[in-house]
Design an enzyme around this catalytic site. Structure first.
Site, mmCIF file in Angstrom:
data_model
loop_
_atom_site.group_PDB
_atom_site.id
_atom_site.type_symbol
_atom_site.label_atom_id
_atom_site.label_comp_id
_atom_site.label_asym_id
_atom_site.label_seq_id
_atom_site.Cartn_x
_atom_site.Cartn_y
_atom_site.Cartn_z
ATOM 1 N N ASP A 1 -4.734 -5.964 11.474
ATOM 2 C CA ASP A 1 -3.620 -6.259 10.841
ATOM 3 C C ASP A 1 -3.985 -6.182 9.265
ATOM 4 O O ASP A 1 -4.881 -6.685 8.798
ATOM 5 C CB ASP A 1 -3.424 -7.716 11.225
ATOM 6 C CG ASP A 1 -1.891 -8.143 10.746
ATOM 7 O OD1 ASP A 1 -1.497 -7.346 10.094
ATOM 8 O OD2 ASP A 1 -2.013 -9.412 11.006
ATOM 9 N N ASP A 2 -3.395 -5.110 8.652
ATOM 10 C CA ASP A 2 -3.610 -4.928 7.262
ATOM 11 C C ASP A 2 -5.086 -4.253 7.116
ATOM 12 O O ASP A 2 -5.680 -4.585 6.255
ATOM 13 C CB ASP A 2 -3.574 -6.099 6.329
ATOM 14 C CG ASP A 2 -2.072 -6.416 6.195
ATOM 15 O OD1 ASP A 2 -1.461 -5.754 7.012
ATOM 16 O OD2 ASP A 2 -1.894 -7.246 5.394
ATOM 17 N N CYS B 1 4.190 -4.177 8.623
ATOM 18 C CA CYS B 1 3.814 -4.823 9.776
ATOM 19 C C CYS B 1 4.612 -4.309 10.832
ATOM 20 O O CYS B 1 4.286 -3.738 11.820
ATOM 21 C CB CYS B 1 3.517 -6.171 9.617
ATOM 22 S SG CYS B 1 2.849 -7.047 10.919
ATOM 23 N N ASP C 1 -2.023 -1.242 11.346
ATOM 24 C CA ASP C 1 -0.673 -0.847 11.299
ATOM 25 C C ASP C 1 -0.437 -0.332 10.159
ATOM 26 O O ASP C 1 0.618 0.478 10.019
ATOM 27 C CB ASP C 1 0.004 -2.278 11.532
ATOM 28 C CG ASP C 1 -0.675 -3.332 10.703
ATOM 29 O OD1 ASP C 1 -1.429 -3.394 9.847
ATOM 30 O OD2 ASP C 1 -0.089 -4.516 10.525
ATOM 31 N N ASN C 2 -1.056 -0.838 9.025
ATOM 32 C CA ASN C 2 -0.565 -0.348 7.515
ATOM 33 C C ASN C 2 -1.865 -0.488 6.618
ATOM 34 O O ASN C 2 -2.960 -0.823 6.953
ATOM 35 C CB ASN C 2 0.556 -1.211 7.216
ATOM 36 C CG ASN C 2 0.458 -2.525 7.090
ATOM 37 O OD1 ASN C 2 1.194 -3.192 7.939
ATOM 38 N ND2 ASN C 2 -0.388 -2.989 6.323
#
Length: 516
Positions: free
Chosen positions: A41-42, A79, A285-286
């Site tokens: 996540d990130d 996200c 994700d990003n």
């Protein structure tokens, strides 16, 4: 870190020996195949195997039994839109997840979308499970049989507490290890902490479960890795300040929880005897939650880790690939592994049927390609509900073209990034007229040209926009045409903006001074 998992010196070599000893067949039968997808996540390239100072022995070990993609890119640096692209094989503007899901934004994919878990469930014989962050909807588009997510649990517990996650993955495997399964792990690390918990847990929840106080608690399976800020190198896209270095130290500490969670998942596959039946994909994700990265489509916002491990492709274990891959390639890869056909259907009354916009990366596990993997696209519309800043991107090996559709407005800032010490330091230094030690000025960051063209070979930091230079006019035109073709192919309703109005497959001029 799972001690059994890491106390084996060169554990991946041990696994190779086991595989050789039991002499597995050259190919697994269709009814023996499983998939484990793990999404950070990130998270970005902050791992040892990608050359970072951040210590990630478990992720590094996974790379040694798989193929590492050096050039993997998100479809969108936000996200929910990114997770929707991961689980559908379609860009956000095609599947309908234009912005964040849940809460005030409450965006969700179109009802007709045939997601990866939905297609797997339709087989009736492959079990689906999700543990951790889901952040997509509606549920009937993204159904999982076994689910512990923010929808029914405390996300801190099922996404960051790796001991609780260990219990859940073992529960899933206890039920389904003797059947086929698709298991999706959505780590919540290293996402920044919610604003209401910053004082207790820190900006990256780096104190959550670290045992530093009674209030922060203890996660038994996490052995935090601490960093001295003064020893850290600052990435080119961040200010080289003590404030940034402290944030990086906290960020890296949180990544140690993610990394040890990866080790726990791998150990569970070993313990239940399914490691050598399972295709494993690890990505994120990003971009990382810092200025110029998350929500941006400059390379720090697009680049992602991507490791894929197949028990059938040991000849590629430990190797790197230079192929350009995207997160929309995950769904077609999993469908290919399970030999599940993609159905023919349409969305919201479109005449054209939906086709997967990514492609299976399984052929890359056989040999490095010569051609066919040299372009990726990205598409961003909204992050938080007030952050409307649509962008479209085409990236090749040597060039990147960004179309900032809403370029007359200042670039918006996400809440977690605004509250970050790094951004606030930039903001305060700028307001005082002091040196920021950043690679851009705040004004340059806010106000962007409609078209940004970068020569990535000579300008990897994307600082010199070539879109207005005559010697690059042909390259600009060619990339614009290729981008327009991709937008048409993906049913992009933003294709005519800012100078035209889209209707029934055509662009009509608005006579507003811009090209459509």
């Amino acid at each position: 870190v799972t001690r059994r998992f890491l106390k084996m010196a060169n554990w991946w070599e041990f696994i190779v020996c086991v595989v050789l000893v039991i002499s597995r067949a050259a190919a697994l039968k269709a009814d023996q195949r499983n998939v484990l997808v793990m999404i950070g996540d990130d998270y970005g390239l902050q791992s040892g195997v990608y050359g970072s100072q951040c210590k990630t022995p478990n992720i590094d070990a996974l790379a040694k039994r798989g193929l590492l993609m050096e050039h993997a890119y998100t479809s969108v640096s936000s996200c929910s839109p990114s997770r929707s692209a991961i689980l559908t094989g379609l860009p956000q503007h095609e599947n309908g997840m234009y912005g964040l899901h849940g809460g005030v934004p409450n965006f969700q994919s179109f009802d007709q979308v045939q997601s990866l878990p939905l297609l797997i469930n339709k087989t009736k014989h492959i079990r689906t499970g999700i543990i951790g962050k889901k952040h997509v909807g509606p549920d009937y588009v993204y159904p999982f049989e076994f689910a512990y997510t923010e929808e029914n649990s405390d996300l801190m517990q099922v996404g960051r507490n790796i001991t609780r996650m260990k219990e859940l993955v073992r529960l899933f495997l206890k039920r389904y290890a003797k059947e086929q399964f698709f298991l999706y792990i959505g780590f919540h690390d290293p996402h920044r902490c919610n604003p209401g918990t910053l004082d207790l847990y820190g900006h990256f929840c780096e104190r959550f479960g670290d045992g530093s106080s009674t209030e922060t608690g203890v996660i038994p399976d996490w052995h935090p890795t601490e960093y001295n800020p003064d020893d850290l190198e600052v990435p080119y896209f961040l200010p080289n300040t003590s404030v940034t270095k402290q944030e990086l130290a906290n960020f890296y500490k949180t990544i140690s929880r993610l990394d040890q969670g990866v080790g726990i998942m791998m150990q569970a596959l070993i313990d239940f005897g399914v490691l050598n039946n399972t295709l494993i994909i690890f990505s994120s994700d990003n971009g990382i939650p810092f200025p110029a990265a998350k929500t941006n489509l400059y390379d720090p916002g697009m680049i992602e880790p991507f490791i894929i491990s197949s028990p059938l492709s040991q000849s590629r274990w430990g190797q790197h690939s230079k192929a350009l891959v995207g997160l929309t390639d995950i769904t077609p890869t999993v469908l290919d592994w399970f030999d599940i056909p993609f159905p023919s259907y349409s969305i919201t009354g479109e005449v054209r049927t939906v086709t997967l916009k990514g492609k299976s990366v399984l052929p890359l596990l056989e040999k490095e390609p010569v051609t066919g993997w040299d372009v990726v696209h990205s598409s961003h519309n909204i992050h938080e509900v007030t952050m409307y800043y649509p962008m479209r991107v085409i990236r090749t090996v040597n060039y990147k073209l960004i179309h900032n559709i809403n370029f007359k407005m200042p670039y918006p800032i996400a809440e977690d990034l605004y509250l970050s010490s790094t951004f606030l330091d930039i903001l305060n230094r700028t307001s005082k007229g002091e040196k920021t030690y950043w690679y851009r000025s705040l004004h340059q960051y806010y106000y962007r040209d409609e078209w940004e063209l970068y020569d990535l070979e000579t300008d990897p930091e994307e600082l010199h926009n070539l879109s207005g230079e005559s010697e690059y006019a042909e390259i600009l035109k060619e990339l614009q045409e290729q981008l327009h073709t991709w937008q048409d192919y993906t049913n992009d309703y933003w294709i005519c903006l800012p100078g035209g109005k889209y209707d029934t497959g055509k662009c009509y001029p608005l006579d507003n001074g811009f090209k459509g």
